[in-house]
Structure formats: structure tokens, C-alpha cells
Scaffold this motif. Structure first.
Motif, PDB file in Angstrom:
ATOM      1  N   ALA A  65      94.245  24.258  73.021  1.00 19.40           N
ATOM      2  CA  ALA A  65      95.447  23.446  73.214  1.00 19.40           C
ATOM      3  C   ALA A  65      95.172  21.971  72.998  1.00 19.40           C
ATOM      4  N   THR A  66      93.905  21.561  73.119  1.00 20.71           N
ATOM      5  CA  THR A  66      93.558  20.148  72.959  1.00 20.71           C
ATOM      6  C   THR A  66      93.189  19.813  71.532  1.00 20.71           C
ATOM      7  N   SER A  67      93.251  20.812  70.645  1.00 15.43           N
ATOM      8  CA  SER A  67      92.887  20.566  69.249  1.00 15.43           C
ATOM      9  C   SER A  67      93.958  19.731  68.571  1.00 15.43           C
ATOM     10  N   PRO A  68      93.593  18.927  67.554  1.00 10.86           N
ATOM     11  CA  PRO A  68      94.593  18.152  66.813  1.00 10.86           C
ATOM     12  C   PRO A  68      95.609  19.083  66.188  1.00 10.86           C
ATOM     13  N   SER A  69      96.867  18.772  66.268  1.00  8.70           N
ATOM     14  CA  SER A  69      97.925  19.635  65.743  1.00  8.70           C
ATOM     15  C   SER A  69      98.520  19.050  64.487  1.00  8.70           C
ATOM     16  N   THR A 104      99.175  40.591  70.340  1.00  8.83           N
ATOM     17  CA  THR A 104      99.173  39.671  69.199  1.00  8.83           C
ATOM     18  C   THR A 104     100.512  39.636  68.479  1.00  8.83           C
ATOM     19  N   GLY A 105     101.353  40.653  68.708  1.00  3.81           N
ATOM     20  CA  GLY A 105     102.605  40.718  67.984  1.00  3.81           C
ATOM     21  C   GLY A 105     102.335  41.072  66.527  1.00  3.81           C
ATOM     22  N   SER A 160     102.790  36.360  65.259  1.00  4.58           N
ATOM     23  CA  SER A 160     104.182  36.025  65.592  1.00  4.58           C
ATOM     24  C   SER A 160     104.275  35.326  66.939  1.00  4.58           C
ATOM     25  N   LYS A 161     103.180  35.252  67.674  1.00  2.00           N
ATOM     26  CA  LYS A 161     103.141  34.581  68.969  1.00  2.00           C
ATOM     27  C   LYS A 161     102.158  33.422  68.906  1.00  2.00           C
ATOM     28  N   ARG A 162     102.302  32.509  69.828  1.00  2.00           N
ATOM     29  CA  ARG A 162     101.343  31.416  69.926  1.00  2.00           C
ATOM     30  C   ARG A 162     100.008  31.965  70.422  1.00  2.00           C
ATOM     31  N   VAL A 163      98.935  31.501  69.807  1.00  2.75           N
ATOM     32  CA  VAL A 163      97.628  32.027  70.183  1.00  2.75           C
ATOM     33  C   VAL A 163      97.267  31.669  71.623  1.00  2.75           C
ATOM     34  N   SER A 164      97.896  30.609  72.146  1.00  2.00           N
ATOM     35  CA  SER A 164      97.616  30.231  73.537  1.00  2.00           C
ATOM     36  C   SER A 164      98.163  31.255  74.523  1.00  2.00           C
ATOM     37  N   VAL A 193     101.629  27.897  60.575  1.00  2.00           N
ATOM     38  CA  VAL A 193     101.811  27.141  61.811  1.00  2.00           C
ATOM     39  C   VAL A 193     100.504  27.162  62.597  1.00  2.00           C
ATOM     40  N   LEU A 194     100.001  25.997  62.893  1.00  2.00           N
ATOM     41  CA  LEU A 194      98.684  25.898  63.505  1.00  2.00           C
ATOM     42  C   LEU A 194      98.605  26.598  64.854  1.00  2.00           C
ATOM     43  N   GLU A 195      99.688  26.521  65.641  1.00  2.00           N
ATOM     44  CA  GLU A 195      99.681  27.124  66.984  1.00  2.00           C
ATOM     45  C   GLU A 195      99.679  28.653  66.937  1.00  2.00           C
ATOM     46  N   ASN A 196      99.948  29.212  65.758  1.00  2.00           N
ATOM     47  CA  ASN A 196     100.006  30.670  65.630  1.00  2.00           C
ATOM     48  C   ASN A 196      98.872  31.204  64.750  1.00  2.00           C
ATOM     49  N   ALA A 197      97.842  30.402  64.542  1.00  2.00           N
ATOM     50  CA  ALA A 197      96.792  30.797  63.605  1.00  2.00           C
ATOM     51  C   ALA A 197      95.448  30.974  64.311  1.00  2.00           C
ATOM     52  N   PHE A 198      94.660  31.883  63.758  1.00  2.00           N
ATOM     53  CA  PHE A 198      93.275  32.029  64.191  1.00  2.00           C
ATOM     54  C   PHE A 198      92.461  32.532  63.003  1.00  2.00           C
ATOM     55  N   VAL A 199      91.142  32.436  63.133  1.00  2.00           N
ATOM     56  CA  VAL A 199      90.251  32.768  62.019  1.00  2.00           C
ATOM     57  C   VAL A 199      89.260  33.835  62.459  1.00  2.00           C
TER      58      VAL A 199
END
Length: 273
Positions: free
Chosen positions: A97-101, A45-46, A69-73, A16-22
Motif C-alpha cells: 500500500a505504501t508503494s508509489p502509485s 483472487t476473483g 478483478s479485486k485489489r491485491v490489498s 491498474v497498479l492496485e490490481n496487479a501482481f507478478v
């Protein structure tokens, strides 16, 4: 790693893109256990899960895709994470939040794929616009060139594709089924091929089409040994293998009528016989 590469990576790993980071600048030999230790230092971060690794351009470090497990926002990510004097530091990359989803419209999805492709190809939208301005001119020139080529082909095609008599089949077998003798077949075939006004490649093709069995094998061997062999080379090889030979009576007559020339050495005479 840019945003479009991250989007594609998340889609591939079904994250899920909203829950991902690199994570960036991670050494290649770091284990998942060590990564989880570092992630535990980030509050809020959960539960986290490592979904993939990807080497960077240098090949000495890697990117790590992590899902929470949480939204990165909702999480306050530091720019760098690590364990002081032990591990790190690694930079974090979070989609804004403005990134393409992943739930974007078809137009946005196409734009995302287009920008990612252009980046991989090392070009930009400006380059495409420059090319587009030449499209009309290029199309006109292309149509003109194709038309000229077609006219040339139409002019030359009657010679190459003219109606021709199909050559008789020949296999070289001792007891051919309904086939002509080699001498008759060779004379007829040579005459037909000489009448045709076409390239040697077409002539060879017509000759090969009518061969079967041992004859086809001989031509195949000649072609393998000499890829540039001509149709005449094929016919010579066939004549050597299947051409007429003198029988015992003919050889005896020739022997009895062979005499030593005046002044000819006996060794030379014997060799000639």
C-alpha cells in the motif's frame, strides 16, 4: 523484478497498479492455461488475466504480469503458489500500500523514473551527489577549454575560409556550353589552387565543386579507388583523360625524324618508335 520495473510494466500494459501482481520463477514453456490453473488455487483472487511475460536475467525463467478483478490489498497472497507435486512453486510479488502509485504527483512520478533509470545504469543517488560536488570545477575547466579552442579556430579560420576566386566550371563534354578548353581551364585552375594557402582537403573540395559530367565521374572514381588521393592526383587523372594529344601530323613529323642510334639494336629502335 523491483517495484519501479513493475510500475513501468503496468503502465506499458495499461494495467491498474492496485490490481496487479507478478509471478516469478515461471518456466519459459508454461502456457497461459497452466498459469490460470495455478492462480485458481489462490482463494479470493476473483477473475485473473495474464497481461505479459518477461524473461529474467538468466534467460531460463520468466516473470508473468497478472491483473485481478479485486485489489491485491484485499487478497491474502501466499509467498509461493503452485500445484503440489505437479507445478511450481512460483514466488508472488505484490505491491504494498505504501508503494508509489500510478496516480502519484509529478514529483513522485519523477522520483520513480529517476530511481528506475539509476538502477538500470548501475548507479545511485550518492554517486550523483559526488558528481554534483564537482560541477563548479568542471564547468570552470570546460569554459576555459572551450574559450581556448574558439581562439585557436578564430586564428586559423582566415587561412581556411579566406576569400577565393571561384573556379570555372568544367564538364569535359565535347561541346561545352560557355566553357573554356581543357588546357586553358587546367592552367587557370592549377594557378589558382597553388596560390591558396589551405589544406589539401579544402583544395580538393574547391576543385570538386567546379567539376561536372565526365570530369566529376573521373575524380569520383579516383576517390573510390584511393580514398587518400590528393588534389594533385585528381589533376593528374583529369590531365590523362582530357589533356592534349598529338595529332596525326605531329606524329608523322616525329616518326620521320627518329633515327637508329649508332650501336642501337634494331629491336630496341623498333620498340622506341
Amino acid at each position: 523484478m523491483d517495484i519501479y520495473e513493475i510500475i513501468a510494466w503496468c503502465k506499458e500494459k495499461k494495467v491498474v497498479l492496485e490490481n496487479a501482481f507478478v509471478l516469478s520463477n515461471v518456466p519459459l514453456d508454461i502456457t497461459d492455461t497452466v498459469i490460470y490453473r495455478v492462480l485458481d488455487t489462490v482463494k479470493g483472487t476473483g477473475k485473473t488475466k495474464v497481461h505479459g511475460r518477461c524473461s529474467d536475467k538468466t534467460g531460463r525463467e520468466q516473470f508473468v504480469l497478472v491483473e485481478t478483478s479485486k485489489r491485491v490489498s484485499e487478497i491474502s497472497f501466499p509467498v509461493f503458489i503452485g500445484i503440489p507435486d505437479e507445478i511450481g512453486s512460483w514466488s508472488t510479488q505484490v505491491l504494498s500500500a505504501t508503494s508509489p502509485s500510478s496516480g502519484s504527483s509529478k514529483g513522485e512520478e519523477f522520483n520513480t523514473k529517476l530511481m528506475s533509470f539509476l538502477k538500470q545504469e548501475g548507479t545511485s543517488l550518492a554517486d550523483i551527489q559526488n558528481v554534483a560536488s564537482l560541477t563548479l570545477t568542471l564547468n570552470t575547466e570546460l569554459v576555459s577549454a572551450i574559450n581556448s579552442l574558439v581562439q585557436k579556430c578564430q586564428t586559423a579560420s582566415p587561412v581556411e575560409a579566406q576569400n577565393y576566386r571561384k573556379l570555372s566550371t568544367f564538364s569535359g563534354l565535347t561541346t561545352p556550353n560557355g566553357e573554356e578548353d581543357y588546357e586553358v581551364w587546367a592552367e587557370r585552375t592549377t594557378h589558382i589552387l597553388e596560390e591558396r594557402q589551405c589544406s589539401d582537403n579544402v583544395t580538393k573540395q574547391r576543385l570538386v565543386e567546379c567539376l561536372r559530367g565526365p570530369e566529376a565521374d573521373i575524380v569520383r572514381f579516383v576517390k573510390v579507388e584511393n580514398p587518400s588521393a590528393t588534389c594533385c592526383d585528381y589533376l593528374k587523372a583529369l590531365d590523362t583523360a582530357f589533356g592534349p594529344t598529338e595529332n596525326a601530323s605531329d606524329l608523322m613529323v616525329k616518326f620521320r625524324n627518329t633515327f637508329q642510334e649508332k650501336g642501337e639494336k634494331l629491336s630496341v629502335y623498333n620498340q622506341a618508335r
